[in-house]
Design a protein around this motif. Structure first.
Motif, PDB file in Angstrom:
ATOM      1  N   VAL A  70       5.690 -15.546  13.624  1.00  0.00           N
ATOM      2  CA  VAL A  70       5.839 -14.944  12.303  1.00  0.00           C
ATOM      3  C   VAL A  70       4.835 -15.483  11.281  1.00  0.00           C
ATOM      4  N   SER A  71       4.065 -14.574  10.706  1.00  0.00           N
ATOM      5  CA  SER A  71       3.216 -14.828   9.528  1.00  0.00           C
ATOM      6  C   SER A  71       2.127 -15.879   9.712  1.00  0.00           C
ATOM      7  N   MET A  72       1.670 -16.085  10.928  1.00  0.00           N
ATOM      8  CA  MET A  72       0.594 -17.067  11.140  1.00  0.00           C
ATOM      9  C   MET A  72      -0.755 -16.378  10.904  1.00  0.00           C
ATOM     10  N   GLN A  73      -0.972 -16.033   9.644  1.00  0.00           N
ATOM     11  CA  GLN A  73      -2.138 -15.275   9.207  1.00  0.00           C
ATOM     12  C   GLN A  73      -3.044 -16.143   8.345  1.00  0.00           C
ATOM     13  N   VAL A 118       4.233 -11.014  14.263  1.00  0.00           N
ATOM     14  CA  VAL A 118       4.816 -10.396  13.079  1.00  0.00           C
ATOM     15  C   VAL A 118       3.911 -10.721  11.900  1.00  0.00           C
ATOM     16  N   VAL A 119       3.319  -9.683  11.317  1.00  0.00           N
ATOM     17  CA  VAL A 119       2.373  -9.902  10.222  1.00  0.00           C
ATOM     18  C   VAL A 119       2.805  -9.148   8.971  1.00  0.00           C
ATOM     19  N   HIS A 144       2.402  -7.299  21.272  1.00  0.00           N
ATOM     20  CA  HIS A 144       2.847  -6.277  20.319  1.00  0.00           C
ATOM     21  C   HIS A 144       2.689  -6.832  18.903  1.00  0.00           C
ATOM     22  N   VAL A 145       2.316  -5.976  17.966  1.00  0.00           N
ATOM     23  CA  VAL A 145       2.182  -6.366  16.558  1.00  0.00           C
ATOM     24  C   VAL A 145       3.177  -5.572  15.732  1.00  0.00           C
ATOM     25  N   ILE A 146       3.948  -6.274  14.922  1.00  0.00           N
ATOM     26  CA  ILE A 146       4.870  -5.644  13.980  1.00  0.00           C
ATOM     27  C   ILE A 146       4.351  -5.932  12.575  1.00  0.00           C
TER      28      ILE A 146
END
Length: 197
Positions: free
Chosen positions: A26-29, A68-69, A111-113
């Motif tokens: 999750v959110s590792m952007q 998850v982005v 998969h990308v959400i």
């Protein structure tokens, strides 16, 4: 806590990891992790090596990897009302800031959400994707424990996933005490949060 057999990969232990499992990162952007970003989470960089281990282990076991982005329109019109000033121009769709860290190396079969709110389930097709793939076990890693992780975990509880694991050493919040308090609350609220990994 999940009751299925636990697997071991060096120091990293992921319960219930197999082909009916999904690892949600999750959110590792870039905008949330890199030191150059004004909204980075200072503790995020420390969990990157453990996330790499978790992803590698999950791939070996045949689990679905879900990135998850958070992505927003450049105008910021799809950001939560209370965050519009702070998040306008952040994690904009198609920008380097919105991309997953290069070193985490997402693969074509993953998969990308894309989400615009805290929970990976809210306003997305995540539940449909997981159901279609026969996923029973959810494993969470990433940031932030008090909002993105926590809300997705409680949504997963509401959807009746039988096994939900939060990798406590592979998730992070702004401060350790916030992280610990939210892990405790999730554990008390769902009885499915793994304290160790």
């Amino acid at each position: 806590m999940a009751s299925n057999a636990e697997e071991t990969n060096e120091a990293l232990r992921i319960p219930s990891c197999g082909t009916n499992s999904a690892l949600l990162v999750v959110s590792m952007q870039n905008d949330f992790v890199l030191p150059s970003s004004p909204i980075r989470l200072p503790t995020a960089a420390a969990i990157v090596p453990l996330i790499k281990q978790a992803v590698s282990f999950a791939r070996e076991k045949g689990a679905l990897i879900v990135w998850v982005v958070r992505e927003h329109h450049p105008s910021g019109r799809d950001v939560e009302l209370f965050r519009r000033g702070k998040f306008t121009g952040v994690a904009m769709k198609g920008t380097k800031g919105a991309a997953v860290l290069d070193e985490l190396d997402p693969q074509p079969g993953d998969h990308v959400i894309v989400k615009t709110r805290f929970s990976a389930f809210f306003g997305t097709n995540l539940h449909l994707v997981l159901q279609s793939a026969g996923i029973q076990n959810l494993i969470f890693a990433g940031i932030q424990t008090p909002n993105c992780i926590r809300q997705a975990v409680f949504d997963a509880v509401a959807y009746d996933y039988p096994s939900i694991v939060v990798l406590s050493d592979v998730t992070a919040a702004k401060k350790p005490e916030i992280h610990e308090a939210n892990l405790y609350d999730m554990r008390m609220g769902s009885s499915m949060v793994n304290r160790s990994c």
